[in-house]
Design a protein around this motif. Structure first.
Motif, PDB file in Angstrom:
ATOM      1  N   ARG A  88       1.390  -1.378  10.118  1.00  0.00           N
ATOM      2  CA  ARG A  88       2.575  -0.711   9.553  1.00  0.00           C
ATOM      3  C   ARG A  88       3.161  -1.538   8.410  1.00  0.00           C
ATOM      4  NH1 ARG A  88       8.120  -0.273  13.078  1.00  0.00           N
ATOM      5  NH2 ARG A  88       9.581  -0.048  11.320  1.00  0.00           N
ATOM      6  N   ILE A  89       3.285  -2.850   8.597  1.00  0.00           N
ATOM      7  CA  ILE A  89       3.803  -3.713   7.539  1.00  0.00           C
ATOM      8  C   ILE A  89       2.878  -3.678   6.328  1.00  0.00           C
ATOM      9  CG2 ILE A  89       4.355  -6.092   6.919  1.00  0.00           C
ATOM     10  CD1 ILE A  89       5.127  -6.575   9.857  1.00  0.00           C
ATOM     11  N   ARG A  94       1.666  -2.042   0.713  1.00  0.00           N
ATOM     12  CA  ARG A  94       0.641  -1.535  -0.206  1.00  0.00           C
ATOM     13  C   ARG A  94       1.055  -0.231  -0.874  1.00  0.00           C
ATOM     14  NH1 ARG A  94      -5.122  -2.697   2.943  1.00  0.00           N
ATOM     15  NH2 ARG A  94      -5.779  -4.393   1.575  1.00  0.00           N
ATOM     16  N   SER A  95       1.789   0.614  -0.153  1.00  0.00           N
ATOM     17  CA  SER A  95       2.175   1.913  -0.687  1.00  0.00           C
ATOM     18  C   SER A  95       3.432   1.860  -1.544  1.00  0.00           C
ATOM     19  CB  SER A  95       2.395   2.904   0.463  1.00  0.00           C
ATOM     20  OG  SER A  95       3.493   2.488   1.268  1.00  0.00           O
ATOM     21  N   GLY A  96       4.109   0.721  -1.544  1.00  0.00           N
ATOM     22  CA  GLY A  96       5.334   0.606  -2.328  1.00  0.00           C
ATOM     23  C   GLY A  96       6.562   1.205  -1.668  1.00  0.00           C
ATOM     24  N   ARG A  97       6.488   1.528  -0.372  1.00  0.00           N
ATOM     25  CA  ARG A  97       7.648   2.077   0.338  1.00  0.00           C
ATOM     26  C   ARG A  97       8.497   0.906   0.863  1.00  0.00           C
ATOM     27  NH1 ARG A  97       3.484   4.757   2.963  1.00  0.00           N
ATOM     28  NH2 ARG A  97       4.127   3.762   4.935  1.00  0.00           N
ATOM     29  N   TYR A  98       8.994   0.114  -0.053  1.00  0.00           N
ATOM     30  CA  TYR A  98       9.619  -1.154   0.319  1.00  0.00           C
ATOM     31  C   TYR A  98      10.869  -0.973   1.178  1.00  0.00           C
ATOM     32  CZ  TYR A  98       6.561  -2.727  -3.469  1.00  0.00           C
ATOM     33  OH  TYR A  98       5.485  -2.966  -4.282  1.00  0.00           O
ATOM     34  N   ALA A  99      11.587   0.114   0.958  1.00  0.00           N
ATOM     35  CA  ALA A  99      12.812   0.328   1.739  1.00  0.00           C
ATOM     36  C   ALA A  99      12.518   0.405   3.235  1.00  0.00           C
ATOM     37  CB  ALA A  99      13.525   1.598   1.278  1.00  0.00           C
ATOM     38  N   ASP A 100      11.289   0.769   3.597  1.00  0.00           N
ATOM     39  CA  ASP A 100      10.931   0.866   5.018  1.00  0.00           C
ATOM     40  C   ASP A 100      10.909  -0.505   5.697  1.00  0.00           C
ATOM     41  OD1 ASP A 100      10.702   3.551   4.588  1.00  0.00           O
ATOM     42  OD2 ASP A 100       8.514   3.629   4.705  1.00  0.00           O
ATOM     43  N   LEU A 101      10.835  -1.580   4.902  1.00  0.00           N
ATOM     44  CA  LEU A 101      10.868  -2.913   5.498  1.00  0.00           C
ATOM     45  C   LEU A 101      12.173  -3.171   6.234  1.00  0.00           C
ATOM     46  CD1 LEU A 101       9.371  -5.063   2.588  1.00  0.00           C
ATOM     47  CD2 LEU A 101       8.239  -4.504   4.744  1.00  0.00           C
ATOM     48  N   ALA A 102      13.240  -2.473   5.807  1.00  0.00           N
ATOM     49  CA  ALA A 102      14.542  -2.643   6.465  1.00  0.00           C
ATOM     50  C   ALA A 102      14.511  -2.190   7.919  1.00  0.00           C
ATOM     51  CB  ALA A 102      15.619  -1.882   5.702  1.00  0.00           C
ATOM     52  N   THR A 114      -3.448  -9.529  -0.416  1.00  0.00           N
ATOM     53  CA  THR A 114      -4.513  -8.537  -0.547  1.00  0.00           C
ATOM     54  C   THR A 114      -5.427  -8.948  -1.708  1.00  0.00           C
ATOM     55  OG1 THR A 114      -3.332  -7.098  -2.110  1.00  0.00           O
ATOM     56  CG2 THR A 114      -2.879  -6.792   0.235  1.00  0.00           C
ATOM     57  N   ASP A 115      -6.406  -8.087  -2.052  1.00  0.00           N
ATOM     58  CA  ASP A 115      -7.323  -8.414  -3.135  1.00  0.00           C
ATOM     59  C   ASP A 115      -6.615  -8.517  -4.482  1.00  0.00           C
ATOM     60  OD1 ASP A 115      -9.560  -8.663  -1.619  1.00  0.00           O
ATOM     61  OD2 ASP A 115     -10.264  -6.608  -1.933  1.00  0.00           O
TER      62      ASP A 115
END
Length: 574
Positions: A88-89, A94-102, A114-115
């Motif tokens: 999930r992290i 990778r998808s750029g859904r950074y707000a979900d880190l909250a 990553t590569d």
């Protein structure tokens, strides 16, 4: 009700990556944390180290959620770190859904390699951070800034070190980047972009709510915040006897936690808080463990080594605490760290908070009347109608410039800055030099999103109320504890002379300080300390007392420089 335990096995991480990797492998290892100088930086061009507690299995999951992505974390996790959470992290970054880190379940810092990209992130309420520096296509990072400055003595900022000796709570390595809370860094091999992904959104109670309403809601949220700690076996609490740590104690006990209170005791009657701490433990029926603080010759130890200056006077005392809780098998040590940020007056507190607050007119009249009867002059009150003038900060103590200690070489025009709550140097040094090597993790249950949202939305006037000629700080916290702790705790007014033991150390052991700060010291070689003035200050008791805190801070900074010297190939001692 959340019955998830806390996971505190992940202490921090370090790494380096050159992008694009072009298929180059990452040297990954999960290893027990070791303090410098026992720890060395790998020579691999691409590496990642997950630091764990000593005695834990070195392959703490997940080493790498996928063959092409490598994850490492630090901090406190609610629940367990399984493959699903790691994936999930990874997918979120990778998808750029950074707000979900909250939404991650815990207070974490972390990195993902990553590569084609490196991600560093820090959640909003963790005290841990990551330091980093970019060199061309390479990014290096670590929970320990000393990993990134192998030749620190050759690149010191003299003004920064001078300010740390003076007592400023600042970062010693200006050339390094440092992740702020709620931010992440994305490195693509060319540039490093810093993005804010989380912030506090104030959520006040409905208009017309009183200070007591805020107190009851804050208690409900503190109960929820401490609930996960109740499922972590035997935990420790650093209990001063003040309201913040006492509130955490009350909430832990209300949740059925198995908690032992550790108290820094002193035989100095001017600084003795044991009566308060003991009464809290008696009232809550929890074990009370007083630890007699050392103010002997060992209060400053030439054998200490630091990755960052410990800009405080109590390192020896924390060393005693950590050694004792480790001996007792305690891995999780809680405290009331965030109480001041949540409940105390804001630095720019003033009459404007009463006039502009979401308060009834009757409340405003009572508060203004109380302010007129307080210690502040009418001139100060009128000035504080504007936000630019603060009643909470004694301007005469700071001014535009702070007077330097007599034993420091003058450096005119160096401004004083208030401490930054986003980075507290002594906390980071405590982790790296004491807590992590002993497998102990400090945690602040009050560092909770819902609590911060409530208290940042609360009328600022509720943080300090003047009544009967007294300025009552933290009135909401006092109301919260009214029926939950003895009156001697929440009615407590005034302060003890907590600096007295440190002053007595300086008076009784001047030779230790004179030896550290003499002509052969690194600080003297950098023209920061005047050894002759050190002797003069130590030769007069009143002068010694006045300079006690800065003397100890300067001595600790000298030990930090010696730590750097021990790691550099070119010692600077003449």
């Amino acid at each position: 009700m959340d019955h998830s335990p806390l996971t505190v096995d992940y202490l921090g991480c370090a790494g380096r990556a050159t992008l694009p990797r072009a298929g180059a492998p990452v040297d990954y290892a999960s290893v027990p944390f070791a303090a410098l100088p026992a720890r060395s930086v790998p020579e691999s061009p691409n590496y990642l180290r997950q630091w764990t507690k000593a005695g834990k299995h070195p392959n703490v999951r997940p080493a790498h959620p996928g063959d092409r992505a490598h994850l490492a974390l630090g901090g406190t996790l609610t629940g367990v770190l399984d493959d699903a959470l790691a994936e999930r992290i990874t997918a979120t970054l990778r998808s750029g859904r950074y707000a979900d880190l909250a939404e991650l379940p815990g207070d974490l810092v972390g990195c993902l390699v990553t590569d084609d990209r490196v991600f560093l992130f820090r959640s909003l309420f963790t005290r841990d951070t990551l330091f980093y520096k970019q060199s061309g296509h390479t990014l290096a990072w670590s929970s320990d800034p000393a990993d990134l400055i192998p030749d620190g003595l050759d690149r010191l900022d003299r003004e920064t070190i001078w300010r740390i000796c003076r007592g400023d709570s600042i970062f010693a390595y200006p050339e390094l980047g440092m992740l702020r809370p709620g931010h992440l860094l994305v490195f693509d091999g060319v540039s490093a972009e810093v993005v804010q992904y989380d912030r506090i959104t104030p959520k006040p109670l409905p208009r017309g709510s009183t200070a007591r309403d805020y107190a009851e809601r804050a208690w409900e949220l503190l109960l929820a915040a401490t609930r996960p700690y109740a499922h972590n076996g035997h935990i420790g609490l650093l209990l001063s006897g003040g309201m913040d740590s006492s509130a955490v104690a009350a909430a832990l006990v209300a949740n059925g936690a198995d908690v032992t209170a550790y108290h820094l005791a002193t035989d100095d009657p001017l600084a003795d808080e044991s009566e308060y701490a003991r009464e809290v433990c008696r009232y809550l029926s929890i074990p009370f463990v007083p630890i007699m603080t050392d103010t002997g010759a060992g209060h400053v130890n030439e054998g200490w080594r630091f990755s960052h200056p410990y800009n405080h006077t109590g390192f020896r005392w924390l060393e005693q605490i950590v050694q004792r809780v480790h001996q007792d098998g305690v891995e999780l040590l809680t405290w009331g760290r965030d109480g001041d940020l949540l409940f105390s007056p804001a630095p720019d507190y003033g009459v404007c908070d009463v006039l502009q607050g979401r308060l009834s007119w009757s409340e405003k009249r009572l508060m203004l009347r109380g302010l007129l009867c307080s210690r502040w002059t009418l001139t100060d009150l009128l000035k504080s109608v504007r936000r630019s003038y603060s009643l909470a900060i004694d301007a005469s103590a700071f001014g535009d410039y702070t007077r330097h200690p007599d034993f420091l070489v003058p450096m005119p025009g160096v401004r004083f800055e208030l401490p930054n709550p986003e980075f507290v140097p002594e906390e980071q040094t405590t982790d790296l030099a004491l807590a992590w090597p002993h497998g102990v993790q400090f945690c602040s249950p009050m560092a909770d999103r819902a609590l911060y949202e409530l208290m940042t939305g609360m009328p600022r006037a509720y943080r300090c109320i003047s009544y009967g000629g007294r300025n009552i700080n933290k009135p909401v916290l006092r109301l919260m504890l009214e029926d939950r702790l003895p009156p001697m705790i929440w009615r407590r007014h005034g302060r003890l002379w907590l600096g007295s033991p440190h002053e007595n150390f300086c008076l009784n052991h001047p030779q230790a300080l004179a030896g550290l700060l003499g002509p052969d010291s690194l600080l003297a070689g950098l023209n920061i300390v005047d050894p002759a003035q050190v002797v003069a200050v130590l030769g007069h008791p009143l002068s010694t007392r006045r300079h006690a805190q800065s003397l100890i801070c300067t001595a600790m900074t000298e030990l930090f420089l010696r730590s750097l010297e021990s790691r550099t190939a070119h010692p600077v001692r003449s």
